[in-house]
Design a protein around this motif. Structure first.
Motif, PDB file in Angstrom:
ATOM      1  N   VAL A 177       6.535  17.002  -2.586  1.00  0.00           N
ATOM      2  CA  VAL A 177       5.516  15.830  -2.773  1.00  0.00           C
ATOM      3  C   VAL A 177       6.379  15.074  -3.406  1.00  0.00           C
ATOM      4  CG1 VAL A 177       3.826  14.787  -2.493  1.00  0.00           C
ATOM      5  CG2 VAL A 177       3.501  16.164  -1.225  1.00  0.00           C
ATOM      6  N   LYS A 178       5.631  15.516  -4.515  1.00  0.00           N
ATOM      7  CA  LYS A 178       6.584  14.661  -6.061  1.00  0.00           C
ATOM      8  C   LYS A 178       7.917  14.304  -5.621  1.00  0.00           C
ATOM      9  CE  LYS A 178       3.393  15.897  -9.812  1.00  0.00           C
ATOM     10  NZ  LYS A 178       3.328  13.935 -10.233  1.00  0.00           N
ATOM     11  N   LYS A 179       8.788  15.283  -4.681  1.00  0.00           N
ATOM     12  CA  LYS A 179      10.183  15.057  -4.993  1.00  0.00           C
ATOM     13  C   LYS A 179      10.719  14.048  -3.715  1.00  0.00           C
ATOM     14  CE  LYS A 179      13.599  16.493  -2.025  1.00  0.00           C
ATOM     15  NZ  LYS A 179      13.947  16.608  -0.720  1.00  0.00           N
ATOM     16  N   TRP A 180       9.707  13.891  -2.349  1.00  0.00           N
ATOM     17  CA  TRP A 180       9.690  13.035  -1.458  1.00  0.00           C
ATOM     18  C   TRP A 180       9.667  11.781  -2.269  1.00  0.00           C
ATOM     19  CZ3 TRP A 180      13.040  13.383   2.271  1.00  0.00           C
ATOM     20  CH2 TRP A 180      13.468  15.020   3.439  1.00  0.00           C
ATOM     21  N   ALA A 181       8.049  11.127  -3.057  1.00  0.00           N
ATOM     22  CA  ALA A 181       7.690  10.521  -3.563  1.00  0.00           C
ATOM     23  C   ALA A 181       8.882   9.699  -4.065  1.00  0.00           C
ATOM     24  CB  ALA A 181       6.526  10.588  -4.573  1.00  0.00           C
ATOM     25  N   THR A 233      10.015  -2.528 -10.843  1.00  0.00           N
ATOM     26  CA  THR A 233       9.231  -1.835 -12.771  1.00  0.00           C
ATOM     27  C   THR A 233       7.664  -1.482 -12.607  1.00  0.00           C
ATOM     28  OG1 THR A 233       8.058  -4.827 -12.321  1.00  0.00           O
ATOM     29  CG2 THR A 233       9.860  -4.614 -13.315  1.00  0.00           C
ATOM     30  N   LYS A 234       6.906  -2.220 -11.399  1.00  0.00           N
ATOM     31  CA  LYS A 234       5.781  -1.042 -11.553  1.00  0.00           C
ATOM     32  C   LYS A 234       5.807   0.869 -11.292  1.00  0.00           C
ATOM     33  CE  LYS A 234       1.690  -0.787  -9.195  1.00  0.00           C
ATOM     34  NZ  LYS A 234       0.526  -1.495  -8.260  1.00  0.00           N
ATOM     35  N   MET A 235       7.354   0.667 -10.642  1.00  0.00           N
ATOM     36  CA  MET A 235       7.601   2.154 -10.826  1.00  0.00           C
ATOM     37  C   MET A 235       8.222   2.729 -11.716  1.00  0.00           C
ATOM     38  SD  MET A 235       9.025   2.256  -6.276  1.00  0.00           S
ATOM     39  CE  MET A 235       7.551   2.006  -5.198  1.00  0.00           C
ATOM     40  N   LEU A 236       9.010   1.943 -12.294  1.00  0.00           N
ATOM     41  CA  LEU A 236       9.402   2.721 -13.672  1.00  0.00           C
ATOM     42  C   LEU A 236       8.530   3.546 -14.617  1.00  0.00           C
ATOM     43  CD1 LEU A 236      11.588   2.724 -14.661  1.00  0.00           C
ATOM     44  CD2 LEU A 236      11.462   0.807 -16.252  1.00  0.00           C
ATOM     45  N   GLY A 237       6.882   2.633 -14.703  1.00  0.00           N
ATOM     46  CA  GLY A 237       6.136   3.657 -15.569  1.00  0.00           C
ATOM     47  C   GLY A 237       6.014   5.559 -14.769  1.00  0.00           C
ATOM     48  N   PRO A 267       0.860  -1.315   0.359  1.00  0.00           N
ATOM     49  CA  PRO A 267      -0.250   0.223   0.056  1.00  0.00           C
ATOM     50  C   PRO A 267       0.575   1.335   0.020  1.00  0.00           C
ATOM     51  CG  PRO A 267      -0.596  -1.729   1.374  1.00  0.00           C
ATOM     52  CD  PRO A 267       0.529  -1.855   0.846  1.00  0.00           C
ATOM     53  N   TRP A 268       1.684   1.421   0.821  1.00  0.00           N
ATOM     54  CA  TRP A 268       2.893   2.410   0.691  1.00  0.00           C
ATOM     55  C   TRP A 268       3.585   2.745  -0.407  1.00  0.00           C
ATOM     56  CZ3 TRP A 268       2.719   5.717   4.368  1.00  0.00           C
ATOM     57  CH2 TRP A 268       2.819   5.772   5.861  1.00  0.00           C
ATOM     58  N   PHE A 269       3.606   1.120  -1.494  1.00  0.00           N
ATOM     59  CA  PHE A 269       3.872   1.597  -2.630  1.00  0.00           C
ATOM     60  C   PHE A 269       3.256   2.617  -3.544  1.00  0.00           C
ATOM     61  CE2 PHE A 269       7.172  -1.665  -1.417  1.00  0.00           C
ATOM     62  CZ  PHE A 269       7.870  -1.162  -1.077  1.00  0.00           C
ATOM     63  N   GLU A 270       1.891   1.929  -3.243  1.00  0.00           N
ATOM     64  CA  GLU A 270       1.094   2.530  -4.334  1.00  0.00           C
ATOM     65  C   GLU A 270       0.882   4.316  -4.030  1.00  0.00           C
ATOM     66  OE1 GLU A 270      -1.471   0.977  -6.253  1.00  0.00           O
ATOM     67  OE2 GLU A 270      -0.688  -1.108  -6.369  1.00  0.00           O
ATOM     68  N   ILE A 271       0.668   4.749  -3.113  1.00  0.00           N
ATOM     69  CA  ILE A 271       0.994   5.817  -2.663  1.00  0.00           C
ATOM     70  C   ILE A 271       2.069   6.285  -3.394  1.00  0.00           C
ATOM     71  CG2 ILE A 271       0.897   6.905  -0.815  1.00  0.00           C
ATOM     72  CD1 ILE A 271      -0.611   5.276   1.215  1.00  0.00           C
ATOM     73  N   LEU A 272       3.001   5.797  -2.924  1.00  0.00           N
ATOM     74  CA  LEU A 272       4.563   6.850  -4.045  1.00  0.00           C
ATOM     75  C   LEU A 272       4.003   6.705  -5.607  1.00  0.00           C
ATOM     76  CD1 LEU A 272       7.408   4.953  -2.110  1.00  0.00           C
ATOM     77  CD2 LEU A 272       6.419   7.178  -1.560  1.00  0.00           C
ATOM     78  N   CYS A 273       3.361   5.875  -6.109  1.00  0.00           N
ATOM     79  CA  CYS A 273       3.202   5.871  -7.352  1.00  0.00           C
ATOM     80  C   CYS A 273       2.011   7.268  -7.646  1.00  0.00           C
ATOM     81  CB  CYS A 273       2.556   4.375  -8.069  1.00  0.00           C
ATOM     82  SG  CYS A 273       4.323   3.654  -8.196  1.00  0.00           S
ATOM     83  N   SER A 274       1.089   6.627  -6.944  1.00  0.00           N
ATOM     84  CA  SER A 274      -0.207   7.453  -7.030  1.00  0.00           C
ATOM     85  C   SER A 274       0.320   9.420  -6.573  1.00  0.00           C
ATOM     86  CB  SER A 274      -1.293   7.749  -5.902  1.00  0.00           C
ATOM     87  OG  SER A 274      -2.135   6.284  -6.888  1.00  0.00           O
ATOM     88  N   MET A 315      11.206   6.544  -3.832  1.00  0.00           N
ATOM     89  CA  MET A 315      12.218   5.611  -4.945  1.00  0.00           C
ATOM     90  C   MET A 315      13.186   4.770  -4.948  1.00  0.00           C
ATOM     91  SD  MET A 315       9.232   6.552  -7.515  1.00  0.00           S
ATOM     92  CE  MET A 315       6.997   6.007  -7.768  1.00  0.00           C
ATOM     93  N   SER A 316      14.130   5.774  -5.072  1.00  0.00           N
ATOM     94  CA  SER A 316      15.094   5.715  -5.366  1.00  0.00           C
ATOM     95  C   SER A 316      15.989   5.001  -4.598  1.00  0.00           C
ATOM     96  CB  SER A 316      15.767   7.009  -5.982  1.00  0.00           C
ATOM     97  OG  SER A 316      15.273   7.363  -7.411  1.00  0.00           O
ATOM     98  N   ARG A 317      16.052   5.693  -3.314  1.00  0.00           N
ATOM     99  CA  ARG A 317      16.277   5.160  -2.147  1.00  0.00           C
ATOM    100  C   ARG A 317      16.434   3.283  -2.133  1.00  0.00           C
ATOM    101  NH1 ARG A 317      19.482   6.284   1.933  1.00  0.00           N
ATOM    102  NH2 ARG A 317      20.299   7.691   0.459  1.00  0.00           N
TER     103      ARG A 317
END
Length: 546
Positions: free
Chosen positions: A291-295, A329-333, A251-258, A299-301
């Motif tokens: 928000v985008k910067k922290w997301a 792979t999901k975050m790459l999009g 769920p946290w990964f979904e938040i980052l992508c959103s 992800m990168s870390r």
């Protein structure tokens, strides 16, 4: 001294009359010796009817006194710090500490002004370093109680400030070793069940308020402080529960992508979220870009620590496999969608571009992500990396008006951590190094075409910026090119036809680039009778008087 007298003293410290200002400043310097002064300073700082400048001065003094006088400070050798003529510095009495701890949280939760809020939050952080959790057990329950009221719009400010305070406490343990993160693990266990549904609501595509962005930013910063070195919940003896159940963080990964995918239209479009600033500096500070910067930073870390199983520590191997196969792979999009903003004429901050390119650079080395990236290499190299490597109008202005600052920026050792140009160069180098069979020939052909177009174009149509970008690309690949026989033989011709003329170019930054290219290819072997080398030395010496 009472609160009213302290208020007057703080006001007089701003007076243009030295007869008033001098005694006031002296009184303020000695407040640390006055019992009850910290409590009175907090009262002045929290009072909304007082002038902003006076409140801010009170908050600054409160922060400084709490930092200096909360406990006896010692050096790394165990020697007391702050002694004057053999006298130890004053320390706050326990009664003052108790009142400050109680009233500081109350003042912080209700504070509207950002600068004062930040000062109060930093004061809380300084106190928490020494007193949490043993002497301040009520801190986390108080903050979580306020965060639990996030459904009440009237409590939005207090909820945000509680999140800010919670992040300050988490930051206290951010760099601690596993066996020293016990309090942080307890905080995560109690707070994440509250923070997760709140973050899901705030990252909803239909949530557009600035208050939502500010709260979501603080939640992501809390997540960052809790996860950037170790997954939460583990200690020196027991691993994190997330390692046994990797899907628990989904769920946290979904938040980052959103958060990263959220469109941020221009202010004149009339679309939500409204009110995006128009200047770069204001956009960089706008909460939704933060928000985008922290997301993407999270992800990168995560990718750097868990994305490539062969590099991961043994105890996180299973989580790394899950992350590389299901998450990376999901975050790459969303990462690539963000990188497409500038090529399509939309705005994106430098920091977000830098972090996205950092993620892409990691993706080059991982087979599943590179498989997705491979069909888009042309876009990545020629629409994203090359324009990012080229000089901007601001760069040229700095070169012309402050060349020393330009050279400093171009060679700053810190540039790797924030400059998108350096991130783009790294992506190009790693693509050539690790995926050369797919990249090298087309890339060199593209850059050669750029130089050919420049050499053949009329003087008034030459694209100096593109040429500088092409030379920067060749120079950045100098070690690789000189190490390959098939390319090393072409470098002398490249320097003679495309670099030598620029030593006398009317364009200043091309003369700079020519000198830089000589540095990059200083080990090249000249095949002529020595004329080229003598010519080069003469041109470099001439440029010393530029």
């Amino acid at each position: 001294m009472d609160v009213e007298a302290l208020h007057v003293t703080l006001q007089q410290s701003f007076s243009p009359d030295a007869n008033l200002r001098g005694p006031a400043e002296n009184t303020i310097r000695n407040l640390k010796h006055v019992n009850g002064a910290t409590v009175m300073l907090l009262q002045v700082a929290a009072e909304k009817q007082v002038l902003f400048e006076v409140r801010q001065a009170a908050a600054i003094q409160l922060k400084n006194i709490c930092r200096e006088c909360w406990i006896e400070r010692v050096s790394v050798l165990g020697q007391p710090l702050g002694e004057v003529e053999g006298q130890k510095p004053s320390l706050l009495i326990d009664a003052d500490k108790d009142q400050v701890r109680t009233k500081l949280v109350e003042a912080l939760l209700g504070e509207h002004e950002k600068s004062i809020r930040d000062l109060l939050a930093e004061t809380l952080h300084n106190i928490a370093i020494h007193d949490f959790p043993e002497k301040w057990p009520s801190l986390i329950p108080t903050l979580l109680d306020m965060i639990s009221q996030s459904g009440d719009p009237a409590k939005a400010l207090a909820v945000h400030n509680a999140l800010l305070a919670l992040r300050k406490v988490c930051k206290r343990y951010e760099y601690k070793s596993k066996d020293q993160r016990g309090p942080l693990n307890e905080i995560v266990g109690k707070s994440f069940p509250l923070l997760l549904p709140l973050a899901q609501r705030l990252s909803n595509p239909n949530e557009h308020s600035l208050e939502a962005a500010m709260m979501l930013k603080q939640i992501l910063k809390i997540f960052w402080s809790s996860t950037q070195f170790y997954l939460p919940g583990g200690d020196g003896n027991n691993p994190s529960p997330a390692l046994a159940n990797p899907g628990s963080l989904a769920p946290w990964f979904e938040i980052l992508c959103s958060a990263l995918q959220k469109p941020l239209p221009e202010a004149n479009s009339g679309l939500e979220p409204r009110g995006q600033p128009t200047t770069v500096a204001e956009r960089n500070a706008w909460p939704w870009w933060k928000v985008k910067k922290w997301a993407v930073q999270i992800m990168s870390r995560l990718f750097s620590r868990y994305g490539i199983p062969t590099y991961a520590e043994e105890e996180v191997q299973e989580f790394a496999k899950y992350f590389s196969q299901n998450v990376a792979t999901k975050m790459l999009g969303p990462i690539c969608e963000t990188l497409n903003l500038r090529p399509t004429g939309q705005f994106c901050t430098d920091r977000v571009i830098h972090l996205c390119l950092t993620y892409v650079d990691l993706a080059i080395d991982l087979a599943p992500t590179y498989k997705l990236l491979k069909p888009h290499l042309e876009f990545l190299l020629y629409k994203v990396c090359f324009p990012t490597m080229c000089l901007t109008p601001d760069d040229i202005e700095i070169f012309e008006n402050d060349p020393h600052e330009f050279v400093h920026r171009q060679n700053s050792p810190l540039a790797d951590f924030y400059d998108p140009r350096m991130a783009a160069i790294t992506v190009v180098i790693d693509l050539v190094r690790h995926r050369g069979q797919d990249v090298t020939q087309p890339l060199l052909g593209f850059m050669t075409d750029v130089l050919h177009r420049y050499n053949t174009a009329p003087a008034n149509e030459k694209n100096h910026i593109d040429k500088d970008g092409a030379l920067l690309t060749f120079g950045s690949l100098s070690k690789y090119l000189m190490g390959k026989k098939k390319y090393a033989g072409e470098l002398e011709g490249l320097l003679v036809t495309s670099v030598f003329p620029d030593f006398n170019s009317p364009v200043g930054f091309l003369r700079y680039r020519a000198c830089w290219m000589v540095q990059q290819f200083s080990q090249i072997r000249w095949t002529d009778d020595g004329t080229n080398l003598r010519t080069l030395i003469q041109m470099v010496l001439q440029r010393l008087s530029d």
